[in-house]
Design a protein around this motif. Structure first.
Motif, short mmCIF file in Angstrom:
data_model
loop_
_atom_site.label_atom_id
_atom_site.label_comp_id
_atom_site.label_asym_id
_atom_site.label_seq_id
_atom_site.Cartn_x
_atom_site.Cartn_y
_atom_site.Cartn_z
N LYS A 104 0.83 -1.21 0.00
CA LYS A 104 0.00 0.00 0.00
C LYS A 104 0.87 1.26 0.00
O LYS A 104 0.57 2.23 -0.71
N SER A 105 1.93 1.25 0.76
CA SER A 105 2.82 2.40 0.83
C SER A 105 3.46 2.67 -0.53
O SER A 105 3.52 3.82 -0.98
N ARG A 106 3.90 1.62 -1.18
CA ARG A 106 4.53 1.79 -2.50
C ARG A 106 3.50 2.27 -3.53
O ARG A 106 3.82 3.13 -4.36
N ASN B 127 -0.51 8.97 -8.84
CA ASN B 127 -0.56 10.38 -9.20
C ASN B 127 -2.03 10.81 -9.36
O ASN B 127 -2.36 11.58 -10.25
N ASN B 128 -2.85 10.24 -8.49
CA ASN B 128 -4.30 10.49 -8.48
C ASN B 128 -5.01 9.98 -9.72
O ASN B 128 -6.11 10.43 -10.02
N ASN B 129 -4.40 9.05 -10.41
CA ASN B 129 -5.06 8.42 -11.56
C ASN B 129 -5.83 7.18 -11.16
O ASN B 129 -6.61 6.66 -11.95
N PHE B 130 -5.60 6.69 -9.95
CA PHE B 130 -6.33 5.50 -9.51
C PHE B 130 -6.61 5.59 -8.02
O PHE B 130 -5.96 6.32 -7.29
N ILE B 131 -7.60 4.83 -7.61
CA ILE B 131 -8.00 4.76 -6.20
C ILE B 131 -7.51 3.44 -5.62
O ILE B 131 -7.74 2.38 -6.21
N ILE B 132 -6.87 3.50 -4.49
CA ILE B 132 -6.40 2.29 -3.82
C ILE B 132 -7.45 1.90 -2.79
O ILE B 132 -7.75 2.66 -1.88
N GLU B 133 -8.00 0.73 -2.96
CA GLU B 133 -9.02 0.22 -2.04
C GLU B 133 -8.51 -1.07 -1.41
O GLU B 133 -8.38 -2.09 -2.07
N ASP B 134 -8.20 -1.02 -0.13
CA ASP B 134 -7.67 -2.17 0.59
C ASP B 134 -8.82 -2.97 1.18
O ASP B 134 -9.47 -2.55 2.12
N GLN B 135 -9.05 -4.13 0.63
CA GLN B 135 -10.09 -5.03 1.14
C GLN B 135 -9.48 -6.19 1.91
O GLN B 135 -10.18 -6.90 2.62
N GLU C 245 -10.02 -7.98 6.39
CA GLU C 245 -10.34 -9.41 6.43
C GLU C 245 -9.25 -10.19 7.18
O GLU C 245 -9.54 -11.06 8.00
N LEU C 246 -8.01 -9.84 6.94
CA LEU C 246 -6.89 -10.52 7.61
C LEU C 246 -6.87 -10.20 9.10
O LEU C 246 -6.53 -11.06 9.92
N ASN C 247 -7.25 -8.99 9.48
CA ASN C 247 -7.29 -8.62 10.90
C ASN C 247 -8.31 -9.44 11.67
O ASN C 247 -8.20 -9.57 12.89
#
Length: 60
Positions: free
Chosen positions: A35-37, A43-51, A55-57
């Motif tokens: 996620k950090s990388r 450059n705001n061209n995509f949205i990062i959605e962590d799913q 679930e792992l937590n």
């Protein structure tokens, strides 16, 4: 290594919850690095959605 086993428990592919739980801390660390990388490259061209992290937590 992370939870999936092949040719195990009489199945071609078996998901082992105990193995996942054992490797949970390392997996969470890897997810955070990814996620950090991605944020660095974004450059705001995509949205990062962590799913995966939520679930792992929930894994004991």
């Amino acid at each position: 290594m992370w939870g999936y086993e092949f040719d195990s428990h009489g199945k071609g592919c078996y998901f082992n919850e105990e193995t996942l739980a054992k490797n949970k801390k390392k997996l969470l660390c890897i997810l955070e690095q990814i996620k950090s990388r991605l944020e660095e490259l974004n450059n705001n061209n995509f949205i990062i959605e962590d799913q995966a992290t939520d679930e792992l937590n929930e894994v004991d």
